[in-house]
Enzyme design. Sequence first.
Site, PDB file in Angstrom:
ATOM      1  CD1 TRP A 161      -2.372  -2.096   1.698  1.00  0.00           C
ATOM      2  CD2 TRP A 161      -3.057  -1.012  -0.136  1.00  0.00           C
ATOM      3  NE1 TRP A 161      -3.436  -2.782   1.162  1.00  0.00           N
ATOM      4  CE2 TRP A 161      -3.872  -2.141   0.044  1.00  0.00           C
ATOM      5  CE3 TRP A 161      -3.287  -0.174  -1.223  1.00  0.00           C
ATOM      6  CZ2 TRP A 161      -4.919  -2.466  -0.829  1.00  0.00           C
ATOM      7  CZ3 TRP A 161      -4.332  -0.489  -2.100  1.00  0.00           C
ATOM      8  CH2 TRP A 161      -5.124  -1.624  -1.892  1.00  0.00           C
ATOM      9  CG  ASP A 197      -3.224   3.899   4.099  1.00  0.00           C
ATOM     10  OD1 ASP A 197      -4.282   3.756   4.738  1.00  0.00           O
ATOM     11  OD2 ASP A 197      -2.969   3.272   3.049  1.00  0.00           O
ATOM     12  CE  LYS A 223      -9.217  -2.825   3.462  1.00  0.00           C
ATOM     13  NZ  LYS A 223      -7.948  -2.269   3.190  1.00  0.00           N
TER      14      LYS A 223
HETATM   15  C1  PLP Z   1      -7.577  -1.548   1.869  1.00  0.00           C
HETATM   16  C2  PLP Z   1      -6.465  -0.586   1.943  1.00  0.00           C
HETATM   17  C3  PLP Z   1      -6.345   0.459   1.024  1.00  0.00           C
HETATM   18  C4  PLP Z   1      -7.294   0.642  -0.160  1.00  0.00           C
HETATM   19  O1  PLP Z   1      -8.525   1.036   0.252  1.00  0.00           O
HETATM   20  P1  PLP Z   1      -9.695   1.371  -0.823  1.00  0.00           P
HETATM   21  O2  PLP Z   1     -10.778   1.925   0.040  1.00  0.00           O
HETATM   22  O3  PLP Z   1     -10.039   0.110  -1.507  1.00  0.00           O
HETATM   23  O4  PLP Z   1      -9.141   2.381  -1.764  1.00  0.00           O
HETATM   24  C5  PLP Z   1      -5.307   1.360   1.200  1.00  0.00           C
HETATM   25  N1  PLP Z   1      -4.425   1.221   2.196  1.00  0.00           N
HETATM   26  C6  PLP Z   1      -4.501   0.208   3.079  1.00  0.00           C
HETATM   27  C7  PLP Z   1      -3.499   0.113   4.181  1.00  0.00           C
HETATM   28  C8  PLP Z   1      -5.518  -0.730   2.982  1.00  0.00           C
HETATM   29  O5  PLP Z   1      -5.601  -1.735   3.869  1.00  0.00           O
END
Ligand code: PLP
Length: 373
Positions: free
Chosen positions: A112, A182, A206
């Site tokens: 990511w 993030d 998540k």
């Molecule tokens: C799932 C995830 C993303 C992507 O998220 P979307 O909502 O599908 O764009 C980005 N960063 C991390 C750490 C993730 O777990």
Amino acid sequence: MTDHGAVSIGERVFNFSPGPAVLPLEVLERAREELLALPGVGISVLEISHRSPAFDRILSETLSDLRTLLGVGDDHEVVFLQGGASLQFSMVPMNLLRGRTAAADYVVTGTWGATAIKEARREGKVHVAWDGKATNYDRLPEAGEISLSDAPAYVHITSNETIQGVQWKKEPDVGAAPLVCDCSSDFLSRPIDVGKYGLIYACAQKNAGIAGVTAVIIRKDLLERSRDDLPTMLDYRTHVTNGSRPNTPAVFAVYVLGLVCRWIRDTVGGLDSMARHNRGKAKVLYDVLDASGGFYTGHARPGVRSDMNVTFRLPDEATEKEFVKGATARGLVDLKGHRSVGGIRASIYNAMPMEGVTALRDYMLEFQQARQA
Ligand SMILES: *Cc1c(COP(=O)(O)O)cnc(C)c1O
């Protein structure tokens, strides 16, 4: 009309999906109860106007519950956006980097982070402060391994790398630079010292709800960096000024995020308690890896192992396939790892109950025993 009856809890399997992921049963039940008509409103949350008093209440309660849970102070704004965490890969550099001479520093600890830096390169100068690719992202930098540029525009980290299963236990020291994180895959899974961050972003699907809403927590002074040539909807100021409602927000996703916040507060007892629960669940699985004599080998190195995504390999791919197949037959589903790591990934977010984790543990022990008999 056919009466389908209620889906009994017995039909629910243990869902180890990395996302969208398991939701608390209490949240699903509440959403079901209120789906046809919100109490006192008489309209489903799927049907109400985003400008209605009923949604005013849902939005403001969700914002204030989230602020209270995380201890967000007056220095930070909280907004709900769409476009997922992926849109933030672009919005962060568009708003905080565009037009500046300084570089944005990225600490790349997994897939990511690598995706985020790619988008930042489109907006300005980028500096790789650390990259763990050489060992397939199985570790985090030691103190002293991170090389920051001169007065970076910001430093970006990924608190939990969902695919590799490595998680920061404590923020790195980035001096005076704004720390951008993030937090998508460990948001609301543990307390976080928001005051240390310039910007935090997290999609909800998540730990915190369903796809469609992304929380952004931004320090107010950073809003001054956005330039007037940004597309209106990609400018953080638009969302702050209009209270997360410049256009139609993801009404149902905000509602579910609100239910999850209330579940963490009232049923779990807050984020300290949530974190203890999550650490306890992760320990059950890591203990199995460590006691397996090398039958199960963890991907992440001890010390940086994620409490959210437990990644491991078995002796060979054929055995891994059988492991997944046998697990599915037992109602332990979505355990296949991401292709870049291979093997198994057990995602055990907030709503995964301890019973799901112990069921997986028991299966792992039996599987190994049967193989080595
Ligand atoms: C799932 C995830 C993303 C992507 O998220 P979307 O909502 O599908 O764009 C980005 N960063 C991390 C750490 C993730 O777990």
